[in-house]
Design a protein around this motif. Structure first.
Motif, short mmCIF file in Angstrom:
data_model
loop_
_atom_site.label_atom_id
_atom_site.label_comp_id
_atom_site.label_asym_id
_atom_site.label_seq_id
_atom_site.Cartn_x
_atom_site.Cartn_y
_atom_site.Cartn_z
N TRP A 1 -70.08 124.63 11.90
CA TRP A 1 -69.80 125.03 13.28
C TRP A 1 -69.17 123.84 14.01
N GLU B 1 -65.37 137.53 17.55
CA GLU B 1 -65.53 136.43 18.50
C GLU B 1 -66.56 135.45 17.96
N SER C 1 -72.69 132.30 16.73
CA SER C 1 -72.64 133.76 16.63
C SER C 1 -71.25 134.19 16.23
N HIS D 1 -67.96 122.37 22.48
CA HIS D 1 -68.08 123.67 21.85
C HIS D 1 -66.95 124.58 22.30
N THR E 1 -65.21 128.87 22.09
CA THR E 1 -65.25 130.28 21.70
C THR E 1 -63.86 130.64 21.18
N ASN F 1 -68.66 131.93 18.52
CA ASN F 1 -69.14 131.00 19.54
C ASN F 1 -69.89 129.88 18.82
N THR F 2 -69.36 128.65 18.91
CA THR F 2 -69.96 127.57 18.12
C THR F 2 -71.27 127.06 18.72
N ARG F 3 -71.47 127.20 20.03
CA ARG F 3 -72.74 126.79 20.62
C ARG F 3 -73.86 127.74 20.21
N ASP F 4 -73.59 129.04 20.31
CA ASP F 4 -74.60 130.04 19.96
C ASP F 4 -74.65 130.30 18.46
N TYR G 1 -62.15 126.52 25.48
CA TYR G 1 -63.15 125.46 25.52
C TYR G 1 -62.98 124.67 26.81
N ARG H 1 -61.51 133.92 19.55
CA ARG H 1 -61.31 135.30 19.13
C ARG H 1 -60.29 135.32 18.01
N SER I 1 -66.70 141.29 20.44
CA SER I 1 -67.61 140.66 21.42
C SER I 1 -68.89 141.46 21.65
#
Length: 286
Positions: A254, A225, A232, A187, A189, A227-230, A281, A191, A237
């Motif tokens: 995702w 931002e 979101s 996963h 993040t 986030n592929t895990r969340d 990552y 920006r 941010s």
């Protein structure tokens, strides 16, 4: 061979090996649970098996704490401070066969410290057991990659024209190489910075992308931002500034950074100089 073991929870850290007063026993990081998706074939032998995901893994650590009685109690209390169910400490492990430390996120399961026979005042065996919810090892160090945005220049002719005519080429940063040295997808993040309209982050190797519609416009210095895990997408941010409503869900997946090398492109619908994607990552292993 293991060279170091430590627990880290935010700014707090406890070294477990090597450390005076602690004799290591065993460290067992089990294989993740396999989340089976299986159903019998209606008109044939065997099963239809579409299993593709894993779950959490069990982690246990055995050691002997020794020294004077007050020192034993102090070390055990220090260890217990990382065992509250609401905490999610990381276990960092170094191995002389690895290029760097790896870590796994924990949630406590059990802890034992039996007073065997009540006779030993100089040592005590302890065992801590955890669940690792993410199911993976990940690198201790973060990998950072910056991908400049593709910028499309306007091409045209103004009159009266002068000859010979020259055309301004499209400015394209091209795809950037992103590499995951681990063995499982990682996963990330990202920006996604402006100035741009409709940010789009594309894994050219797999064909997957995260795409926002033209309703999302980012000014210079602004970013969203991802986030592929969340799963979101927050403007600057800030959790109160979700931009999921601007995602093109018909196209978006995702995606994760696959093992090995891949090409990643930042290709908004429209962008100006300064637009870029900052990707972070950690390589991941089973």
């Amino acid at each position: 061979m293991i060279t170091s073991v430590r627990l880290v929870d935010g700014l707090r850290e406890m070294s477990l090996y090597p450390r005076e007063g602690i004799e290591p026993g065993s460290l067992d990081v089990g294989f993740p649970d396999v989340r089976e998706v299986v159903e019998p074939r209606a008109d044939d032998d065997g099963d239809n098996d579409s299993t593709s995901l894993f779950g959490s893994r069990a982690v246990s650590l055995d050691m002997v704490v020794y020294e004077e009685p007050y020192q034993i109690s102090r070390l055990v209390d220090e260890l217990k401070s990382f065992l509250h169910p609401r905490t999610r400490p990381y276990l960092y492990v170094g191995d002389d066969g690895w290029d760097q430390e790896r870590r796994v996120r924990l949630r406590v399961s059990q802890f034992t410290e039996p007073y065997t026979g009540y006779v030993s005042a100089v040592q005590r065996s302890v065992q801590a057991q955890w669940k690792a919810p993410d199911g993976i090892w990940e690198s201790a160090d973060v990998t950072e990659v910056t991908v400049r945005a593709d910028i499309v220049s306007t091409v045209g002719i103004s009159f009266p024209a002068s000859f010979p005519i020259s055309f301004t080429a499209t400015q394209a940063s091209g795809a950037s190489e992103v590499s995951n040295d681990g063995g499982v997808p990682a996963h990330f993040t990202a920006r996604l910075y402006g100035p741009c309209t409709g940010p789009r982050l594309v894994n050219e190797t797999t064909g997957e992308e995260i795409r926002f519609t033209s309703s999302l416009t980012l000014a210079p210095g602004e970013y969203v931002e991802v986030n592929t895990r969340d799963r979101s997408a927050f403007l600057l941010s800030m959790a109160s500034q979700s931009r999921l409503n601007a995602l093109d869900f018909a196209v978006t997946s995702w995606w994760r950074v696959e093992p090995g090398q891949q090409q990643v492109r930042y290709a908004p619908l429209g962008a100006s100089d300064g637009a870029a994607a900052a990707i972070e990552y950690r390589a991941a292993w089973l």
